[in-house]
Design an enzyme around this catalytic site. Structure first.
Site, short mmCIF file in Angstrom:
data_model
loop_
_atom_site.label_atom_id
_atom_site.label_comp_id
_atom_site.label_asym_id
_atom_site.label_seq_id
_atom_site.Cartn_x
_atom_site.Cartn_y
_atom_site.Cartn_z
N GLY A 12 0.81 -1.22 0.00
CA GLY A 12 0.00 0.00 0.00
C GLY A 12 0.85 1.27 0.00
N TYR A 13 0.15 2.39 0.12
CA TYR A 13 0.80 3.71 0.01
C TYR A 13 1.92 3.87 1.05
CZ TYR A 13 1.15 8.83 0.59
OH TYR A 13 1.59 10.12 0.73
N PHE A 82 0.49 -2.29 8.90
CA PHE A 82 -0.23 -1.27 8.13
C PHE A 82 -1.56 -1.80 7.59
CE2 PHE A 82 4.28 -0.07 7.27
CZ PHE A 82 4.26 1.26 7.64
N SER A 126 -3.81 6.56 14.19
CA SER A 126 -4.17 7.78 13.47
C SER A 126 -4.58 8.86 14.45
CB SER A 126 -5.35 7.44 12.55
OG SER A 126 -5.96 8.61 12.09
N TYR A 150 -14.33 3.84 11.25
CA TYR A 150 -12.90 3.67 10.95
C TYR A 150 -12.06 4.08 12.16
CZ TYR A 150 -8.23 5.04 9.43
OH TYR A 150 -6.88 5.20 9.36
N LYS A 154 -9.43 1.91 15.00
CA LYS A 154 -8.07 2.27 15.44
C LYS A 154 -8.04 2.37 16.97
CE LYS A 154 -6.07 2.58 11.45
NZ LYS A 154 -5.08 1.57 11.06
N PHE A 185 -0.64 12.00 11.48
CA PHE A 185 -1.49 13.14 11.13
C PHE A 185 -1.82 13.00 9.63
CE2 PHE A 185 -2.41 15.41 15.00
CZ PHE A 185 -1.81 14.53 15.87
N ARG A 238 -4.83 21.33 8.77
CA ARG A 238 -4.32 20.01 9.15
C ARG A 238 -2.81 20.05 9.21
NH1 ARG A 238 -8.84 19.76 9.85
NH2 ARG A 238 -10.42 18.25 9.21
N ARG A 303 -17.74 19.62 4.93
CA ARG A 303 -17.94 18.16 4.86
C ARG A 303 -18.30 17.67 6.27
NH1 ARG A 303 -12.91 14.58 2.71
NH2 ARG A 303 -12.02 15.31 4.68
P1 NAD Z 1 -3.39 1.57 1.80
O1 NAD Z 1 -4.80 1.17 1.56
O2 NAD Z 1 -2.63 2.15 0.66
O3 NAD Z 1 -2.56 0.35 2.40
C1 NAD Z 1 -3.14 -0.65 3.19
C2 NAD Z 1 -2.71 -1.99 2.64
O4 NAD Z 1 -3.27 -3.04 3.43
C3 NAD Z 1 -3.20 -2.21 1.19
O5 NAD Z 1 -2.10 -2.64 0.40
C4 NAD Z 1 -4.24 -3.32 1.33
O6 NAD Z 1 -4.30 -4.14 0.18
C5 NAD Z 1 -3.77 -4.05 2.57
N1 NAD Z 1 -4.81 -4.76 3.33
C6 NAD Z 1 -6.01 -4.29 3.76
N2 NAD Z 1 -6.67 -5.23 4.42
C7 NAD Z 1 -5.88 -6.34 4.43
C8 NAD Z 1 -6.03 -7.65 4.96
N3 NAD Z 1 -7.14 -8.02 5.60
N4 NAD Z 1 -5.04 -8.53 4.78
C9 NAD Z 1 -3.91 -8.18 4.11
N5 NAD Z 1 -3.72 -6.96 3.58
C10 NAD Z 1 -4.70 -6.05 3.74
O7 NAD Z 1 -3.40 2.61 3.03
P2 NAD Z 1 -2.24 3.51 3.61
O8 NAD Z 1 -2.59 4.94 3.37
O9 NAD Z 1 -0.92 3.01 3.18
O10 NAD Z 1 -2.45 3.25 5.18
C11 NAD Z 1 -1.70 2.27 5.88
C12 NAD Z 1 -2.17 2.24 7.31
O11 NAD Z 1 -2.03 3.54 7.89
C13 NAD Z 1 -3.66 1.87 7.46
O12 NAD Z 1 -3.80 1.04 8.58
C14 NAD Z 1 -4.31 3.21 7.69
O13 NAD Z 1 -5.50 3.08 8.43
C15 NAD Z 1 -3.25 3.95 8.47
N6 NAD Z 1 -3.37 5.41 8.36
C16 NAD Z 1 -3.37 6.00 7.13
C17 NAD Z 1 -3.51 7.38 7.02
C18 NAD Z 1 -3.54 8.05 5.67
O14 NAD Z 1 -3.96 9.21 5.59
N7 NAD Z 1 -3.11 7.41 4.60
C19 NAD Z 1 -3.66 8.18 8.18
C20 NAD Z 1 -3.63 7.54 9.43
C21 NAD Z 1 -3.48 6.15 9.51
N1 UFG Z 2 -10.70 18.82 1.81
C1 UFG Z 2 -11.30 19.65 0.87
N2 UFG Z 2 -11.67 19.09 -0.32
C2 UFG Z 2 -11.47 17.78 -0.63
C3 UFG Z 2 -10.85 16.94 0.35
C4 UFG Z 2 -10.50 17.52 1.55
O1 UFG Z 2 -11.50 20.83 1.11
O2 UFG Z 2 -11.85 17.34 -1.71
C5 UFG Z 2 -10.27 19.42 3.10
C6 UFG Z 2 -10.93 18.79 4.31
O3 UFG Z 2 -12.15 19.43 4.59
C7 UFG Z 2 -9.85 18.99 5.39
C8 UFG Z 2 -8.54 18.90 4.60
O4 UFG Z 2 -8.88 19.14 3.24
O5 UFG Z 2 -9.95 20.28 5.92
C9 UFG Z 2 -7.88 17.52 4.69
O6 UFG Z 2 -8.82 16.52 4.33
P1 UFG Z 2 -8.38 15.01 4.01
O7 UFG Z 2 -9.59 14.29 3.56
O8 UFG Z 2 -7.21 14.99 3.10
O9 UFG Z 2 -7.86 14.47 5.42
P2 UFG Z 2 -8.60 14.41 6.83
O10 UFG Z 2 -7.89 15.35 7.74
O11 UFG Z 2 -10.04 14.58 6.69
O12 UFG Z 2 -8.36 12.90 7.28
C10 UFG Z 2 -7.12 12.22 7.13
C11 UFG Z 2 -7.41 10.76 6.79
C12 UFG Z 2 -8.07 10.07 7.93
C13 UFG Z 2 -7.22 10.20 9.15
C14 UFG Z 2 -6.92 11.64 9.44
C15 UFG Z 2 -5.90 11.70 10.54
O13 UFG Z 2 -8.23 10.68 5.65
O14 UFG Z 2 -8.20 8.70 7.65
O15 UFG Z 2 -6.36 12.28 8.29
O16 UFG Z 2 -5.70 12.97 10.96
F1 UFG Z 2 -7.86 9.66 10.21
#
Ligand code: NAD
Ligand code: UFG
Length: 348
Positions: A12-13, A82, A126, A150, A154, A185, A238, A303
């Protein structure tokens, strides 16, 4: 022999960037991913960037026997977890899918780890676990209170991990759990090579990939969700963090779990953020400055569920993990754009 880290969700990412950082730091890497939200191509790219191999198992973490098999085959010393589903809106529509995947999946992982006597874990938490707070700068000791399914997955996993660690105090034998809960964050950006980055399915939910797709012409217009918040320019604030800085925090956490601080076990939370906030309009103007492209946007209603403003106090991570961010917002934008331009269709 180098330590071997199991990276769940490593395709993943964030996981893919963590694999690069771990391989470059000399760790062996084993990835378990069911590819529900990622592509195997990301794993090829990790190996291109680092010139090093990694082991990959296409396994769902909820499959106890398949996961136990991975532990039997590989000499795993610690786990970075992850794997999980992460879309807030989808979690409101399908909460059971989220509890099953994230909470039950983690329970299976923990059971398999305990059976294999691997008890070092870094968990992707998160800032969403803080819920609604009167403070805008979050410290780890604030009360928790996630506000959507979600976020609650966590928070529940964090509770489970704290309980697991606390139970060690009641036992006189066996090695203790060593657990770091990393509260992210807003991770954005991509690897500087432009080979790996965020590749959301369909229309992105998050700001940065949305902005990038508007700038490249894939999407027509960004909706700025609210310009009437009590912030200097009225838009949401943020704490954006470069994904490469974020994953470096994971390598530091692994080092800490192996060190003096966790010698007798424990479970501790750390904020990973830059420690300062940035508004939606600032993101747009920085994007336009760095890329020379216009970001077409309109002001839309707020939103549901969004908070006006919050950012991290990352001082505990500096003190105990010796970690802080190094990259700027300009770096985050430049690397997002480099990835977007080099991979207009993501990994496809
Ligand atoms: P992502 O979706 O890109 O990566 C998650 C990976 O987990 C994917 O490759 C997916 O295929 C795999 N996966 C999901 N369920 C699975 C399962 N049951 N078995 C095996 N593999 C599985 O997401 P990401 O942005 O890389 O996030 C990684 C972690 O960080 C997640 O737990 C997410 O909740 C957490 N997180 C992400 C953010 C964000 O903004 N990206 C913020 C806070 C926390
Ligand atoms: N926003 C817009 N337009 C869009 C998308 C977002 O104006 O199309 C704004 C939102 O209102 C917010 C900011 O951009 O003010 C950031 O929004 P994101 O959706 O990028 O991120 P969030 O802060 O809402 O949430 C992210 C992850 C969550 C995680 C959280 C942790 O998506 O999963 O950060 O702080 F839990």
């Amino acid at each position: 022999m180098a330590n071997t880290v199991l990276v769940t969700g490593g395709a993943g990412y964030i996981g893919s960037h963590a694999c690069v950082e771990l391989l470059q730091a000399g760790y062996q890497v084993v990835v378990v991913d069911n590819l529900v939200n990622s592509k195997i191509e990301s794993l090829k790219r990790i190996q291109e960037i680092t010139g090093k191999p990694l082991a990959f198992y296409q396994v769902d973490i909820r499959d106890h026997d398949a996961l136990a098999d991975v532990f039997a085959k590989e000499s795993i010393t610690s786990v970075i977890h992850f794997a999980g589903l992460k879309a807030v809106g989808e979690s409101c529509e399908q909460p059971l899918m989220y509890y099953h995947n994230n909470v039950y999946g983690t329970m299976v992982l923990l059971a398999v780890m305990a059976e294999a006597n691997v008890k070092q874990l870094v968990f992707s938490s998160s800032a969403t676990v803080y819920g609604t707070n009167s403070e805008i700068q979050y410290t780890e000791d604030l009360p928790l209170g996630a506000v959507n399914p979600y976020g609650r997955t966590k928070a529940m996993i964090e509770d489970m991990l704290r309980d697991l660690s606390a139970a060690d105090a009641l036992k006189s034998t066996g090695s203790p759990w060593k657990i770091a809960l990393l509260r992210y964050f807003n991770p954005i950006g991509a690897h500087g090579s432009g080979k790996i980055g965020e590749d959301p399915n369909g229309i992105p939910n998050n700001l940065m990939p949305y902005v990038a797709q508007v700038a490249i012409g894939k999407l027509v217009q960004l909706s700025v969700f609210g310009d009437d918040y009590p912030t200097p320019d009225g838009t949401g604030i943020r704490d954006y963090i470069h994904v490469v800085d974020l994953v470096k925090g994971h390598v530091k956490a692994i080092e800490a779990l192996n060190g003096e601080k966790f010698a007798s076990g424990g479970c501790k939370a750390y904020n990973l953020g830059a420690g300062k906030g940035c508004s939606v309009l600032e993101i747009i103007s920085t994007f336009e400055k760095i890329t020379g492209r216009k970001v077409n946007y309109r002001i839309a209603p707020r939103r549901a569920g969004d908070l006006a403003e919050y950012f991290a106090d990352p001082s505990l991570a500096l003190k105990e993990l010796n970690w802080k961010v190094e990259k700027t917002l300009e770096d985050m934008v430049a690397d997002t754009w480099n990835w977007q331009v080099k991979n207009p269709q993501g990994y496809n």
